[in-house]
Every structure is written in structure tokens, then in C-alpha cells.
Design a protein around this motif. Structure first.
Motif, PDB file in Angstrom:
ATOM      1  N   ASN A 246       0.811  -1.212   0.000  1.00 46.06           N
ATOM      2  CA  ASN A 246       0.000   0.000   0.000  1.00 46.06           C
ATOM      3  C   ASN A 246       0.852   1.274   0.000  1.00 46.06           C
ATOM      4  O   ASN A 246       0.425   2.319   0.473  1.00 46.06           O
ATOM      5  N   ARG A 247       2.090   1.119  -0.526  1.00 40.35           N
ATOM      6  CA  ARG A 247       2.999   2.249  -0.779  1.00 40.35           C
ATOM      7  C   ARG A 247       3.455   2.954   0.495  1.00 40.35           C
ATOM      8  O   ARG A 247       3.696   4.154   0.521  1.00 40.35           O
ATOM      9  N   VAL A 248       3.612   2.204   1.564  1.00 42.43           N
ATOM     10  CA  VAL A 248       4.035   2.770   2.842  1.00 42.43           C
ATOM     11  C   VAL A 248       5.363   2.149   3.251  1.00 42.43           C
ATOM     12  O   VAL A 248       5.564   0.935   3.127  1.00 42.43           O
ATOM     13  N   CYS A 249       6.291   2.991   3.724  1.00 34.64           N
ATOM     14  CA  CYS A 249       7.533   2.502   4.322  1.00 34.64           C
ATOM     15  C   CYS A 249       7.630   3.053   5.748  1.00 34.64           C
ATOM     16  O   CYS A 249       6.792   3.847   6.184  1.00 34.64           O
ATOM     17  N   LEU A 250       8.671   2.638   6.471  1.00 28.84           N
ATOM     18  CA  LEU A 250       8.824   3.027   7.861  1.00 28.84           C
ATOM     19  C   LEU A 250       9.954   4.031   8.050  1.00 28.84           C
ATOM     20  O   LEU A 250      10.901   4.088   7.266  1.00 28.84           O
ATOM     21  N   ARG A 255      14.872   6.020  17.156  1.00 29.49           N
ATOM     22  CA  ARG A 255      16.272   6.445  17.052  1.00 29.49           C
ATOM     23  C   ARG A 255      16.427   7.729  16.241  1.00 29.49           C
ATOM     24  O   ARG A 255      17.531   8.298  16.192  1.00 29.49           O
ATOM     25  N   GLY A 256      15.369   8.157  15.579  1.00 30.83           N
ATOM     26  CA  GLY A 256      15.459   9.346  14.738  1.00 30.83           C
ATOM     27  C   GLY A 256      16.178   9.093  13.429  1.00 30.83           C
ATOM     28  O   GLY A 256      16.796  10.006  12.872  1.00 30.83           O
ATOM     29  N   ASN A 257      16.072   7.863  12.906  1.00 30.53           N
ATOM     30  CA  ASN A 257      16.809   7.486  11.700  1.00 30.53           C
ATOM     31  C   ASN A 257      15.873   7.211  10.531  1.00 30.53           C
ATOM     32  O   ASN A 257      14.824   6.587  10.697  1.00 30.53           O
ATOM     33  N   GLU A 258      16.286   7.645   9.348  1.00 35.74           N
ATOM     34  CA  GLU A 258      15.710   7.086   8.138  1.00 35.74           C
ATOM     35  C   GLU A 258      16.316   5.696   7.928  1.00 35.74           C
ATOM     36  O   GLU A 258      17.452   5.441   8.328  1.00 35.74           O
ATOM     37  N   ILE A 259      15.566   4.823   7.316  1.00 32.33           N
ATOM     38  CA  ILE A 259      16.085   3.477   7.073  1.00 32.33           C
ATOM     39  C   ILE A 259      17.025   3.522   5.874  1.00 32.33           C
ATOM     40  O   ILE A 259      16.612   3.902   4.772  1.00 32.33           O
ATOM     41  N   PRO A 260      18.295   3.197   6.070  1.00 29.74           N
ATOM     42  CA  PRO A 260      19.263   3.277   4.970  1.00 29.74           C
ATOM     43  C   PRO A 260      18.840   2.412   3.783  1.00 29.74           C
ATOM     44  O   PRO A 260      18.402   1.275   3.942  1.00 29.74           O
ATOM     45  N   GLY A 261      18.941   2.987   2.591  1.00 33.43           N
ATOM     46  CA  GLY A 261      18.644   2.254   1.371  1.00 33.43           C
ATOM     47  C   GLY A 261      17.192   2.290   0.946  1.00 33.43           C
ATOM     48  O   GLY A 261      16.868   1.776  -0.135  1.00 33.43           O
ATOM     49  N   ILE A 262      16.320   2.889   1.748  1.00 33.66           N
ATOM     50  CA  ILE A 262      14.903   2.874   1.391  1.00 33.66           C
ATOM     51  C   ILE A 262      14.619   3.744   0.175  1.00 33.66           C
ATOM     52  O   ILE A 262      13.626   3.522  -0.547  1.00 33.66           O
ATOM     53  N   GLU A 263      15.490   4.693  -0.102  1.00 31.29           N
ATOM     54  CA  GLU A 263      15.282   5.618  -1.224  1.00 31.29           C
ATOM     55  C   GLU A 263      15.168   4.879  -2.558  1.00 31.29           C
ATOM     56  O   GLU A 263      14.393   5.299  -3.437  1.00 31.29           O
ATOM     57  N   LYS A 264      15.867   3.786  -2.712  1.00 32.46           N
ATOM     58  CA  LYS A 264      15.844   3.105  -4.013  1.00 32.46           C
ATOM     59  C   LYS A 264      14.543   2.357  -4.273  1.00 32.46           C
ATOM     60  O   LYS A 264      14.355   1.786  -5.350  1.00 32.46           O
TER      61      LYS A 264
END
Length: 474
Positions: A246-250, A255-264
Motif C-alpha cells: 500500500n505504498r508505505v515505508c517506515l 532512534r530518529g533514523n531514516e532506514i538506509p537504502g529505502i530511497e531506491k
């Protein structure tokens, strides 16, 4: 076995239900409708072979009466309350549940009820259908999206057992018009039971292991204690699949972090508006809580129909039950667990060879766990494998039309699952992979206690008649 008490068909059970419904409708003033149902019901009831009178009473017990008559009735045969305004000492020895009583209870809590009906439509998935389900079979309780990660343990005077029904195929005929022999239905579940120990599960009556308001009545001789255990790791993977579908990521708001690699994976998910990890895990906890509680609630309704005492509760330390209390004298069910300075409580991952969480150490990596869950859904016997039987006129076409989890999709889910595991040392991030919340206990009621301390109406007619109708006692 054709003339035994176990030989009862689904059609006859339905007839009994019609009979009870007809009686209720007649009493409510719907005369003609009530009479028609009673006539149909009597016809079917006439075909019931010899069986305990209590069973005939149970299958026609009105749902309305079960709902309104449900109470936590904790005082069983053999119990004692030593002092206080409700002090009482039972004059009777405990009486364990018979095999029939126990199997009727277990199948009401954990029973397979045929093929589940998949979520049939979502505009955003067309021409595919939604693909949330993890199991092809349905059970007596609901599961969010049809994921079904819950399994069941129970203990009684004779031992401790595992009853897996999560991935069972339909244990009923696919033709809903066919009779289903109750003997065959219960036998199909009985064959799945695995005995783990010859002993009742040891849970000390002390504050470290049990809420003390339960010490006098919980897991007592004569009782059957049912223990639902959910795989939160597998359900967490299922939810990640749902989010990505459903086009959702976390976003890791803890920790205040974006999940590394999610951009791709921008082509799959909205990386600019991610869902907070803490909220995703709140939803996970809520969904599992609903699942274990509704399973136990189904059992509570059956207790009323059977005339058994018992109650749904959460007052036993789940780590003591699983075997992670740290007390060597309390091995519990023997689940594997880990400790780490990052976690305030033990991390219980699974019981090897019995119920293993979809996470390390039972899988080498989170990718392996994700791929195993995808295989559960799309592989042989899964809800979206075209060869899995089902309830539809064109079952193969329906099952084969689910939206697929292609490799890029699996990579996206794995990226988030691996980040959580590597960052927090476990998966899910904030809770143990093995989840316990509620238990259901069943026992034979000591009516003397209720007659002495309560006004009339403290128990149902099924409780009043139970020993006579089920055990032949005057």
C-alpha cells in the motif's frame, strides 16, 4: 463408531441450532417462524445417535444466552478460599475434563472451520486481488488480514501439549452442503496434537510467576489451561508486506533514523511520508492482542454451552509460561530466549522444532525469514497457490490472481526488516517475537460455593445440570 456419542454431523448440529433458534423466536413472539425452525430442527435432531444428553444441550444452546450468561466463574471443584467474606472450602475432589469436553473446548478456541474467504477487492490492486492472508484455512477467531500466526498449547493433569492449526487445510468438506461427522472433525484435530510432556506445566503460586489473586484457582488440578502463542516476528513481516503493498515505508522515530537504502524503493513506497516505527509496532501489538483474545473469548462462549466453569485472564507471567523467567526451577514450555542490555525483558524467539519465530536464530537472516513467509503465502498449500483447494467456484483462478511479491518487493521488505533486526538486535524492535497475552482455563464448577455466597442466577442451567448430563451423576 457409527452409533457412538462422537458420531454427530454438522447437519445435525445445525438442526440443533435451528431448534434452539426456533424456541427463542417463539418465545419472542415470532410464532410462525419459530415453529418452522423447530419443525426442521426436530427432524434433524431425530437423527442424532446415542450421545451424552449434555452434548445435545450444548449444540442447541442459544448464542444470546451464552453472551448474556458469560461470567468468570473461578471456583472449581477442589478449590479453597481460606478467609475473607467469600471464604469457602470445596467438599469435592477435582474432576478433570473428559476427552469429549476437552476436544469441544479446544476446537472452539483453535478449531479449523474450513477455507477462509480472502479479501476480494481493492481498486488499487486491479486486476489483482489483495494478498494479505498468510493461511488458506479459516479458524474460529478472526486474524487481521487473514494472516494467522497464532498457535496453541495447553496443559492438564496428564501433560502438556501443542495443537497446531495455523496452516491446516480445511478440516471440513469443501461442499458446504455435505454432512460433517463430529467424530471425524474432532479426530482431525486430535491427530494434530503433539504431547510435549507427561506433566502439567509447573507455574509456582508466587508473585514472580503469577498474580496472587489467581494463586488459589489458576492451573489447579482438574483444570485445562489453554495458552495461545502468537509469532509476532512473522506477523511483523506480514505487516511490512502490507505496508509496502500500500505504498508505505517506515521511519525509525525511536532512534530518529531514516532506514538506509529505502530511497531506491521510491517506485514502490512513498519515502517522503513514512510511517513511524513505534506506531507500526503499536498496530502489531493491537492486532495480536485482538487475535489471542477473540480465540479465548470463543472458548468462553463454549464454556457456557458445555456448563463448565472457567475464565479468560492474563494473570500468569508469560515468561514463566514460555520458560524465560530465569528461574531454573520453572522451565515452562522450554522456549529459546536471549537477553541483552538493550532490552528490558528477555527476547523469546521460539521452541525449536515446534513453534519457531520468523527471525534469527531460527532463520539465518531476516531475508531468509521474509522469503519463508512469502513461500507460506504463495507456495503449495498457501492461500495464493492456484492448486490449493478453496470455497470458490473457480478457486484456482481466484487464488492465482493475488498480487505477487516480486523480487524488488521482497528486497524492500527485507531492507526494513534487516534494519530493525540489526539496529535493535531483534525483530520486532520493541517486543518479544513470541507473544502471550491471555489464557483460557476450564474446570468443573463447584456449585456449592455459588449457592452459598450468591443470589439465585449465579450460574446457568447448563452448569446446574452438567454433572448429570455429562457424567451421569444424580
Amino acid at each position: 463408531m457409527a452409533d457412538s456419542w462422537m458420531s454427530l454431523t454438522r447437519r445435525r448440529m445445525l438442526g440443533a441450532a435451528f431448534f434452539g433458534g426456533g424456541t427463542l423466536l417463539s418465545r419472542c413472539g415470532f410464532g410462525s417462524t419459530g415453529r418452522r425452525l423447530q419443525t426442521h430442527g426436530r427432524y434433524l435432531l431425530d437423527r442424532i445417535p446415542s450421545c451424552p444428553p449434555g452434548l445435545r444441550d450444548a449444540v442447541r444452546f442459544p448464542l444470546v444466552e451464552a453472551l448474556h450468561g458469560r461470567r468468570a466463574r473461578r471456583f472449581g471443584l477442589g478449590c479453597t478460599i481460606p478467609d475473607g467474606p467469600l471464604a469457602h472450602q470445596s467438599r469435592h475432589e477435582p474432576v478433570p475434563l473428559t476427552e469429549l469436553e476437552q476436544m469441544l473446548l479446544l476446537t472452539s478456541i483453535a478449531g479449523n472451520t474450513g477455507w477462509q474467504y480472502l479479501i476480494p477487492h481493492n481498486d488499487r490492486y486491479l486486476p489483482d486481488i489483495p494478498n494479505y492472508a498468510g493461511a488458506a484455512g479459516g479458524r474460529t477467531f478472526p486474524s487481521a488480514g487473514g494472516i494467522h500466526t497464532l498457535e496453541f498449547f495447553y496443559t492438564d493433569d496428564h501433560g502438556t501439549y501443542f495443537l497446531p492449526t495455523r496452516d491446516a487445510p480445511s478440516l471440513l468438506p469443501t461442499d458446504s452442503g455435505s454432512d460433517v461427522d463430529l467424530n471425524d472433525y474432532l479426530a482431525a484435530h486430535r491427530e494434530r496434537i503433539r504431547k510435549l510432556s507427561d506433566q502439567r506445566l509447573h507455574i509456582p503460586q508466587s508473585p514472580a510467576h503469577m498474580e496472587m489473586h489467581n494463586a488459589w484457582c489458576a492451573n489447579r488440578p482438574g483444570s485445562t489451561l489453554v495458552i495461545p502463542v502468537a509469532d509476532a516476528a512473522q506477523h511483523g513481516i506480514a505487516n511490512l508486506c502490507y505496508w509496502v503493498q500500500n505504498r508505505v515505508c517506515l521511519f525509525d522515530d525511536i532512534r530518529g533514523n531514516e532506514i538506509p537504502g529505502i530511497e531506491k524503493y521510491r517506485d514502490l513506497v512513498d519515502v517522503d511520508q513514512p510511517l513511524p516505527l513505534s506506531f507500526a509496532e503499536q498496530i502489531l501489538t493491537a492486532e495480536l492482542s485482538a487475535e489471542v483474545s477473540t480465540a479465548c473469548y470463543a472458548g468462553m462462549l463454549m464454556l457456557q454451552a458445555l456448563g463448565l466453569g472457567g475464565w479468560l485472564y492474563g494473570g500468569i507471567n508469560p515468561f514463566s509460561v514460555l520458560g524465560a523467567s530465569g528461574d531454573p526451577e520453572v522451565p515452562g514450555l522450554g522456549f529459546h530466549f536471549q537477553t541483552d542490555d538493550r532490552w528490558p525483558l528477555p527476547n523469546v524467539t521460539g521452541l525449536p522444532g515446534v513453534l519457531e519465530g520468523f527471525c534469527p536464530p531460527h532463520y539465518a537472516t531476516m531475508r531468509d525469514a521474509v522469503e519463508a513467509f512469502v513461500d507460506r503465502k504463495y507456495g503449495p498449500g498457501g492461500p495464493f497457490h492456484p492448486d490449493t483447494p478453496g470455497p470458490y467456484r473457480e478457486t484456482s483462478r481466484v487464488r492465482g490472481s493475488a498480487a505477487p511479491h516480486h523480487p524488488h518487493f521482497v528486497d524492500c521488505v527485507t531492507t526494513m526488516a534487516t534494519y530493525i533486526y540489526e539496529t535493535y538486535g531483534r525483530f520486532p524492535a520493541t517486543m518479544s517475537p513470541m507473544f502471550i497475552l491471555t489464557y483460557l482455563q476450564a474446570h468443573h464448577l463447584d456449585l456449592d460455593f455459588y449457592d452459598h455466597h450468591f443470589q439465585d442466577g449465579a450460574y446457568l442451567r447448563t452448569h446446574a445440570d452438567h454433572m448429570r448430563q455429562w457424567h451421569g451423576q444424580a
